[in-house]
Design a protein around this motif. Structure first.
Motif, PDB file in Angstrom:
ATOM      1  N   PRO A 201      60.349  56.338  32.912  1.00 51.64           N
ATOM      2  CA  PRO A 201      59.304  56.377  33.941  1.00 51.64           C
ATOM      3  C   PRO A 201      57.943  55.953  33.411  1.00 51.64           C
ATOM      4  CG  PRO A 201      60.700  58.302  34.129  1.00 51.64           C
ATOM      5  CD  PRO A 201      61.119  57.596  32.868  1.00 51.64           C
ATOM      6  N   ARG A 202      57.647  56.332  32.168  1.00 54.55           N
ATOM      7  CA  ARG A 202      56.356  55.958  31.581  1.00 54.55           C
ATOM      8  C   ARG A 202      56.228  54.447  31.452  1.00 54.55           C
ATOM      9  NH1 ARG A 202      54.023  57.917  25.653  1.00 54.55           N
ATOM     10  NH2 ARG A 202      52.089  56.685  25.711  1.00 54.55           N
ATOM     11  N   LYS A 203      57.300  53.787  30.964  1.00 57.89           N
ATOM     12  CA  LYS A 203      57.260  52.342  30.801  1.00 57.89           C
ATOM     13  C   LYS A 203      57.171  51.646  32.145  1.00 57.89           C
ATOM     14  CE  LYS A 203      59.570  48.462  28.549  1.00 57.89           C
ATOM     15  NZ  LYS A 203      60.708  48.021  27.696  1.00 57.89           N
ATOM     16  N   LEU A 204      57.903  52.144  33.136  1.00 57.94           N
ATOM     17  CA  LEU A 204      57.847  51.562  34.475  1.00 57.94           C
ATOM     18  C   LEU A 204      56.425  51.635  35.027  1.00 57.94           C
ATOM     19  CD1 LEU A 204      61.094  53.081  36.037  1.00 57.94           C
ATOM     20  CD2 LEU A 204      60.713  50.680  35.464  1.00 57.94           C
ATOM     21  N   PHE A 205      55.798  52.788  34.854  1.00 54.12           N
ATOM     22  CA  PHE A 205      54.436  52.986  35.346  1.00 54.12           C
ATOM     23  C   PHE A 205      53.462  52.033  34.661  1.00 54.12           C
ATOM     24  CE2 PHE A 205      50.304  55.014  35.622  1.00 54.12           C
ATOM     25  CZ  PHE A 205      50.268  55.481  36.923  1.00 54.12           C
ATOM     26  N   VAL A 206      53.575  51.928  33.327  1.00 58.46           N
ATOM     27  CA  VAL A 206      52.667  51.066  32.558  1.00 58.46           C
ATOM     28  C   VAL A 206      52.869  49.599  32.941  1.00 58.46           C
ATOM     29  CG1 VAL A 206      52.129  50.217  30.251  1.00 58.46           C
ATOM     30  CG2 VAL A 206      52.420  52.667  30.640  1.00 58.46           C
ATOM     31  N   MET A 207      54.117  49.169  33.093  1.00 55.67           N
ATOM     32  CA  MET A 207      54.380  47.781  33.461  1.00 55.67           C
ATOM     33  C   MET A 207      53.824  47.460  34.848  1.00 55.67           C
ATOM     34  SD  MET A 207      58.212  47.061  31.948  1.00 55.67           S
ATOM     35  CE  MET A 207      58.189  45.352  32.499  1.00 55.67           C
ATOM     36  N   GLY A 208      53.951  48.406  35.775  1.00 56.46           N
ATOM     37  CA  GLY A 208      53.371  48.205  37.099  1.00 56.46           C
ATOM     38  C   GLY A 208      51.858  48.100  37.040  1.00 56.46           C
ATOM     39  N   PHE A 209      51.252  48.948  36.200  1.00 56.34           N
ATOM     40  CA  PHE A 209      49.805  48.920  36.029  1.00 56.34           C
ATOM     41  C   PHE A 209      49.342  47.590  35.441  1.00 56.34           C
ATOM     42  CE2 PHE A 209      46.152  49.917  33.173  1.00 56.34           C
ATOM     43  CZ  PHE A 209      45.214  50.139  34.161  1.00 56.34           C
TER      44      PHE A 209
ATOM     45  N   GLY B  14      61.384  51.713  41.511  1.00 60.94           N
ATOM     46  CA  GLY B  14      60.429  50.910  42.269  1.00 60.94           C
ATOM     47  C   GLY B  14      59.205  51.712  42.669  1.00 60.94           C
ATOM     48  N   LEU B  15      59.419  52.959  43.068  1.00 62.52           N
ATOM     49  CA  LEU B  15      58.296  53.795  43.488  1.00 62.52           C
ATOM     50  C   LEU B  15      57.431  54.200  42.297  1.00 62.52           C
ATOM     51  CD1 LEU B  15      60.041  56.065  46.154  1.00 62.52           C
ATOM     52  CD2 LEU B  15      58.545  54.094  46.541  1.00 62.52           C
ATOM     53  N   ILE B  16      58.060  54.445  41.148  1.00 66.21           N
ATOM     54  CA  ILE B  16      57.277  54.759  39.944  1.00 66.21           C
ATOM     55  C   ILE B  16      56.435  53.553  39.543  1.00 66.21           C
ATOM     56  CG2 ILE B  16      57.419  55.303  37.483  1.00 66.21           C
ATOM     57  CD1 ILE B  16      59.922  56.934  38.103  1.00 66.21           C
ATOM     58  N   SER B  17      57.041  52.366  39.616  1.00 65.55           N
ATOM     59  CA  SER B  17      56.297  51.140  39.315  1.00 65.55           C
ATOM     60  C   SER B  17      55.136  50.969  40.281  1.00 65.55           C
ATOM     61  CB  SER B  17      57.228  49.928  39.396  1.00 65.55           C
ATOM     62  OG  SER B  17      58.299  50.043  38.476  1.00 65.55           O
ATOM     63  N   LEU B  18      55.362  51.340  41.548  1.00 61.61           N
ATOM     64  CA  LEU B  18      54.306  51.258  42.548  1.00 61.61           C
ATOM     65  C   LEU B  18      53.135  52.157  42.164  1.00 61.61           C
ATOM     66  CD1 LEU B  18      53.143  50.382  45.261  1.00 61.61           C
ATOM     67  CD2 LEU B  18      54.534  52.158  46.367  1.00 61.61           C
ATOM     68  N   GLY B  19      53.426  53.297  41.549  1.00 61.60           N
ATOM     69  CA  GLY B  19      52.347  54.175  41.090  1.00 61.60           C
ATOM     70  C   GLY B  19      51.437  53.476  40.099  1.00 61.60           C
ATOM     71  N   GLY B  20      52.024  52.688  39.177  1.00 58.61           N
ATOM     72  CA  GLY B  20      51.212  51.927  38.238  1.00 58.61           C
ATOM     73  C   GLY B  20      50.393  50.858  38.918  1.00 58.61           C
ATOM     74  N   VAL B  21      51.009  50.192  39.901  1.00 59.58           N
ATOM     75  CA  VAL B  21      50.290  49.170  40.661  1.00 59.58           C
ATOM     76  C   VAL B  21      49.095  49.789  41.383  1.00 59.58           C
ATOM     77  CG1 VAL B  21      50.450  47.581  42.626  1.00 59.58           C
ATOM     78  CG2 VAL B  21      52.298  47.667  40.933  1.00 59.58           C
ATOM     79  N   VAL B  22      49.308  50.962  41.961  1.00 59.56           N
ATOM     80  CA  VAL B  22      48.232  51.649  42.686  1.00 59.56           C
ATOM     81  C   VAL B  22      47.084  51.999  41.743  1.00 59.56           C
ATOM     82  CG1 VAL B  22      47.625  53.770  43.919  1.00 59.56           C
ATOM     83  CG2 VAL B  22      49.727  52.546  44.484  1.00 59.56           C
ATOM     84  N   LEU B  23      47.412  52.435  40.527  1.00 60.11           N
ATOM     85  CA  LEU B  23      46.356  52.748  39.560  1.00 60.11           C
ATOM     86  C   LEU B  23      45.516  51.509  39.263  1.00 60.11           C
ATOM     87  CD1 LEU B  23      45.019  54.759  37.663  1.00 60.11           C
ATOM     88  CD2 LEU B  23      46.704  54.133  35.909  1.00 60.11           C
ATOM     89  N   GLY B  24      46.167  50.339  39.193  1.00 64.33           N
ATOM     90  CA  GLY B  24      45.426  49.094  39.010  1.00 64.33           C
ATOM     91  C   GLY B  24      44.490  48.821  40.174  1.00 64.33           C
TER      92      GLY B  24
ATOM     93  N   LEU C  26      46.824  44.899  36.814  1.00 65.93           N
ATOM     94  CA  LEU C  26      45.570  44.799  36.071  1.00 65.93           C
ATOM     95  C   LEU C  26      45.327  43.387  35.557  1.00 65.93           C
ATOM     96  CD1 LEU C  26      43.241  46.639  35.094  1.00 65.93           C
ATOM     97  CD2 LEU C  26      44.457  46.817  32.917  1.00 65.93           C
ATOM     98  N   LEU C  27      46.391  42.675  35.197  1.00 72.21           N
ATOM     99  CA  LEU C  27      46.243  41.336  34.633  1.00 72.21           C
ATOM    100  C   LEU C  27      46.197  40.251  35.707  1.00 72.21           C
ATOM    101  CD1 LEU C  27      48.545  41.627  31.500  1.00 72.21           C
ATOM    102  CD2 LEU C  27      46.046  41.617  31.594  1.00 72.21           C
ATOM    103  N   ASN C  28      45.990  40.656  36.941  1.00 72.61           N
ATOM    104  CA  ASN C  28      45.802  39.693  38.025  1.00 72.61           C
ATOM    105  C   ASN C  28      44.338  39.749  38.462  1.00 72.61           C
ATOM    106  OD1 ASN C  28      45.890  37.999  40.199  1.00 72.61           O
ATOM    107  ND2 ASN C  28      47.279  39.251  41.423  1.00 72.61           N
ATOM    108  N   PRO C  29      43.480  38.875  37.938  1.00 73.56           N
ATOM    109  CA  PRO C  29      42.044  38.950  38.230  1.00 73.56           C
ATOM    110  C   PRO C  29      41.704  38.688  39.683  1.00 73.56           C
ATOM    111  CG  PRO C  29      42.555  36.909  37.102  1.00 73.56           C
ATOM    112  CD  PRO C  29      43.814  37.733  37.076  1.00 73.56           C
ATOM    113  N   LYS C  30      42.665  38.165  40.446  1.00 75.27           N
ATOM    114  CA  LYS C  30      42.393  37.943  41.865  1.00 75.27           C
ATOM    115  C   LYS C  30      42.136  39.257  42.591  1.00 75.27           C
ATOM    116  CE  LYS C  30      44.727  33.565  42.777  1.00 75.27           C
ATOM    117  NZ  LYS C  30      45.750  32.879  43.577  1.00 75.27           N
TER     118      LYS C  30
END
Length: 210
Positions: free
Chosen positions: A110-118, A40-50, A122-126
């Motif tokens: 971890p790489r896939k988790l990060f990319v999926m979070g990103f 969850g935290l790794i995924s959060l890293g991708g979200v943060v990059l977005g 990223l695909l939420n234009p809101k």
């Protein structure tokens, strides 16, 4: 630098927004439940990059240019909706391996988790629209460099989002043990997450029309 009153008001609004359920929160919760807190935290890293990507675009004025191009917003919006529908199908398809299923789920790298979070962010234009419409309301040209104020406000929102979502991911991870002991609950959770993701995809499309 933004004055303290504007910064506090912006922080409170940012806190209210991050506490509102959306694609990012649901993805982080589901990933923490099915694969544990670290995932969850790794995924959060991708979200943060977005968040950082969209915030910098808004601060530099690039986002305004994107939304000035005909159909650019619609392309991003529909791409995000299709991505959410794909995640929903993965959750409920017969015999499939749902990314939200607690049992018999192969652990993603971890790489896939990060990319999926990103990609989820990223695909939420809101998110782009949020920065573009919200940041200017709290910027005062008399308080100094506009770009610096935008960056301070943007990173304030990101810090608040990271703190809140990290706590959510850490709490959600403990639910995995309960679901593992009750397979029926896990099945219900799969269908619930699939339904919610599909509803979010529909909402993303209909909100854009309005």
């Amino acid at each position: 630098m933004p004055d303290s009153a504007n910064l506090l008001a912006f922080a409170l609004i940012s806190l209210g927004m991050v506490l509102t359920p959306g694609p990012n929160m649901l993805y982080l919760i589901s990933r923490s439940i099915c694969q544990g807190r670290v995932a969850g935290l790794i995924s959060l890293g991708g979200v943060v990059l977005g968040f950082v990507f969209y915030m910098l675009c808004a601060a530099l004025g690039i986002t305004a240019l994107i939304f000035a191009v005909p159909y650019a917003y619609d392309i991003i919006r529909f791409a995000g909706a299709i991505y959410l529908l794909w995640l929903a199908w993965q959750a409920i398809r017969p015999g499939g391996r749902s990314p939200f299923h607690v049992r018999d789920l192969p652990k993603d790298s971890p790489r896939k988790l990060f990319v999926m979070g990103f990609l989820t962010n990223l695909l939420n234009p809101k998110i782009a629209a949020l920065y573009l419409s919200l940041l200017p309301q709290f910027i005062e040209p008399d308080n100094g460099n506009v770009l610096a104020q935008s960056l301070v406000l943007g990173f304030t929102q990101i810090v608040i989002s990271v703190c809140v979502n990290a706590m959510i991911a850490l709490s959600a991870g403990s639910i995995a043990v309960v679901l593992a002991r009750h397979p029926t609950w896990a099945q219900v959770q799969r269908w619930l997450m699939g339904t919610v993701l599909a509803a979010l995809a529909v909402k993303m499309v209909t909100d854009g029309r309005r």
